[in-house]
Scaffold this motif. Structure first.
Motif, PDB file in Angstrom:
ATOM      1  N   ILE A 141       0.838  -1.190   0.000  1.00 21.64           N
ATOM      2  CA  ILE A 141       0.000   0.000   0.000  1.00 21.64           C
ATOM      3  C   ILE A 141       0.877   1.246   0.000  1.00 21.64           C
ATOM      4  CG2 ILE A 141      -0.203   0.250   2.511  1.00 21.64           C
ATOM      5  CD1 ILE A 141      -3.291   0.780   1.929  1.00 21.64           C
ATOM      6  N   THR A 142       0.323   2.340  -0.499  1.00 20.27           N
ATOM      7  CA  THR A 142       1.003   3.627  -0.473  1.00 20.27           C
ATOM      8  C   THR A 142       0.174   4.567   0.391  1.00 20.27           C
ATOM      9  OG1 THR A 142       1.779   3.210  -2.718  1.00 20.27           O
ATOM     10  CG2 THR A 142       2.006   5.461  -1.899  1.00 20.27           C
ATOM     11  N   PRO A 143       0.569   4.783   1.644  1.00 19.21           N
ATOM     12  CA  PRO A 143      -0.215   5.623   2.557  1.00 19.21           C
ATOM     13  C   PRO A 143      -0.410   7.055   2.073  1.00 19.21           C
ATOM     14  CG  PRO A 143       1.381   4.345   3.786  1.00 19.21           C
ATOM     15  CD  PRO A 143       1.697   4.152   2.327  1.00 19.21           C
ATOM     16  N   SER A 144       0.471   7.559   1.221  1.00 19.41           N
ATOM     17  CA  SER A 144       0.347   8.941   0.744  1.00 19.41           C
ATOM     18  C   SER A 144      -0.640   9.090  -0.411  1.00 19.41           C
ATOM     19  CB  SER A 144       1.717   9.489   0.331  1.00 19.41           C
ATOM     20  OG  SER A 144       2.278   8.692  -0.696  1.00 19.41           O
ATOM     21  N   ASP A 145      -1.149   7.988  -0.961  1.00 18.37           N
ATOM     22  CA  ASP A 145      -2.167   8.078  -2.018  1.00 18.37           C
ATOM     23  C   ASP A 145      -3.448   8.678  -1.452  1.00 18.37           C
ATOM     24  OD1 ASP A 145      -0.535   6.936  -3.917  1.00 18.37           O
ATOM     25  OD2 ASP A 145      -1.558   5.009  -3.951  1.00 18.37           O
ATOM     26  N   PHE A 146      -4.182   9.415  -2.266  1.00 12.20           N
ATOM     27  CA  PHE A 146      -5.480   9.939  -1.848  1.00 12.20           C
ATOM     28  C   PHE A 146      -6.510   8.804  -1.834  1.00 12.20           C
ATOM     29  CE2 PHE A 146      -3.616  13.763  -4.028  1.00 12.20           C
ATOM     30  CZ  PHE A 146      -3.273  14.413  -2.861  1.00 12.20           C
ATOM     31  N   ALA A 147      -6.628   8.102  -2.959  1.00 10.41           N
ATOM     32  CA  ALA A 147      -7.533   6.953  -3.060  1.00 10.41           C
ATOM     33  C   ALA A 147      -6.711   5.707  -2.730  1.00 10.41           C
ATOM     34  CB  ALA A 147      -8.138   6.873  -4.458  1.00 10.41           C
ATOM     35  N   THR A 148      -6.514   5.460  -1.440  1.00 11.44           N
ATOM     36  CA  THR A 148      -5.604   4.415  -0.977  1.00 11.44           C
ATOM     37  C   THR A 148      -5.964   3.020  -1.472  1.00 11.44           C
ATOM     38  OG1 THR A 148      -6.881   4.450   1.071  1.00 11.44           O
ATOM     39  CG2 THR A 148      -4.762   5.593   1.087  1.00 11.44           C
ATOM     40  N   GLY A 149      -7.222   2.769  -1.728  1.00  6.87           N
ATOM     41  CA  GLY A 149      -7.655   1.453  -2.182  1.00  6.87           C
ATOM     42  C   GLY A 149      -7.236   1.126  -3.594  1.00  6.87           C
ATOM     43  N   ARG A 150      -6.955   2.129  -4.406  1.00  3.83           N
ATOM     44  CA  ARG A 150      -6.591   1.889  -5.811  1.00  3.83           C
ATOM     45  C   ARG A 150      -5.292   1.114  -5.933  1.00  3.83           C
ATOM     46  NH1 ARG A 150     -10.283   1.345  -8.463  1.00  3.83           N
ATOM     47  NH2 ARG A 150      -9.034   1.585 -10.297  1.00  3.83           N
ATOM     48  N   ARG A 151      -4.351   1.358  -5.010  1.00  2.12           N
ATOM     49  CA  ARG A 151      -3.063   0.668  -5.086  1.00  2.12           C
ATOM     50  C   ARG A 151      -2.811  -0.182  -3.829  1.00  2.12           C
ATOM     51  NH1 ARG A 151       1.212   4.776  -7.928  1.00  2.12           N
ATOM     52  NH2 ARG A 151       0.934   6.045  -6.064  1.00  2.12           N
ATOM     53  N   PHE A 152      -3.885  -0.659  -3.225  1.00  3.27           N
ATOM     54  CA  PHE A 152      -3.791  -1.559  -2.080  1.00  3.27           C
ATOM     55  C   PHE A 152      -3.830  -2.978  -2.638  1.00  3.27           C
ATOM     56  CE2 PHE A 152      -6.069  -2.837   2.151  1.00  3.27           C
ATOM     57  CZ  PHE A 152      -4.907  -3.464   2.592  1.00  3.27           C
ATOM     58  N   VAL A 153      -2.674  -3.611  -2.719  1.00  2.00           N
ATOM     59  CA  VAL A 153      -2.568  -4.956  -3.290  1.00  2.00           C
ATOM     60  C   VAL A 153      -2.571  -5.955  -2.136  1.00  2.00           C
ATOM     61  CG1 VAL A 153      -1.175  -6.519  -4.700  1.00  2.00           C
ATOM     62  CG2 VAL A 153      -1.255  -4.075  -5.249  1.00  2.00           C
ATOM     63  N   LYS A 154      -3.700  -6.610  -1.944  1.00  2.00           N
ATOM     64  CA  LYS A 154      -3.838  -7.620  -0.891  1.00  2.00           C
ATOM     65  C   LYS A 154      -3.469  -8.975  -1.481  1.00  2.00           C
ATOM     66  CE  LYS A 154      -7.812  -5.889  -0.725  1.00  2.00           C
ATOM     67  NZ  LYS A 154      -9.164  -5.426  -0.635  1.00  2.00           N
ATOM     68  N   GLY A 155      -2.669  -9.721  -0.773  1.00  2.00           N
ATOM     69  CA  GLY A 155      -2.233 -11.016  -1.296  1.00  2.00           C
ATOM     70  C   GLY A 155      -1.162 -10.842  -2.355  1.00  2.00           C
TER      71      GLY A 155
END
Length: 165
Positions: A141-155
């Motif tokens: 994840i990139t905490p500095s992203d505004f839309a954090t879910g867009r680049r939240f790679v789970k698994g």
């Protein structure tokens, strides 16, 4: 009874779809590297209390808590990119792939030549709200992203280092 078994099987596959206890860094590298969940504890740890996960419309989707991770740059320091010269590194990009085939792309410059690169975390543990199957699996994840879910790679299962043609 038959329907209950089908539902239980479906739920079992759904829970396993995000499971990731290791990932491989491959592509335009001199030697591929596999990182396990246990290996991550050898790196300097970054801890965050919590983060809110927003979708592309900036709507709150969930939150994660008790975040323990490692800076991606610390992991990538162990990998030698197979580049003809440092000048060509601007042609490189990284594709992060999850076990369910969700993909996220970062450019080499975004990671190594901007403040974003100092924020990208490979997570070794986190708690979800509400509790979901991802808990304890490797994620990115990139905490500095505004839309954090867009680049939240789970698994997280793979990082491919590639060069633009």
């Amino acid at each position: 009874m038959k329907y209950i078994i089908i539902v239980l099987l479906f739920l079992g596959f759904t829970a396993k779809a995000q499971e990731s206890k290791q990932f491989t860094i491959e592509g335009k590298v001199k030697k591929p590297l596999t990182i396990t969940l246990d290996n991550l504890s050898a790196y300097k740890s970054v801890n965050l209390d919590s983060m809110t996960i927003f979708n592309h419309l900036m709507q709150r989707k969930s939150s994660i808590k008790n975040i323990k991770g490692v800076l991606l740059k610390d992991i990538l320091a162990k990998v030698e990119i197979d580049a003809a010269s440092p000048k060509t590194l601007s042609e490189y990009y990284l594709v992060f792939t999850a076990t369910d085939n969700y993909k996220v792309v970062y450019s080499w410059n975004e990671i190594f030549n901007s403040p974003t690169g100092n924020q990208i975390l490979v997570l070794r543990s986190y708690d979800t709200d509400p509790a979901k199957a991802e808990k304890g699996n490797i994620a990115m994840i990139t905490p500095s992203d505004f839309a954090t879910g867009r680049r939240f790679v789970k698994g997280l299962s793979k990082i491919s280092i590639l060069q633009v043609n």
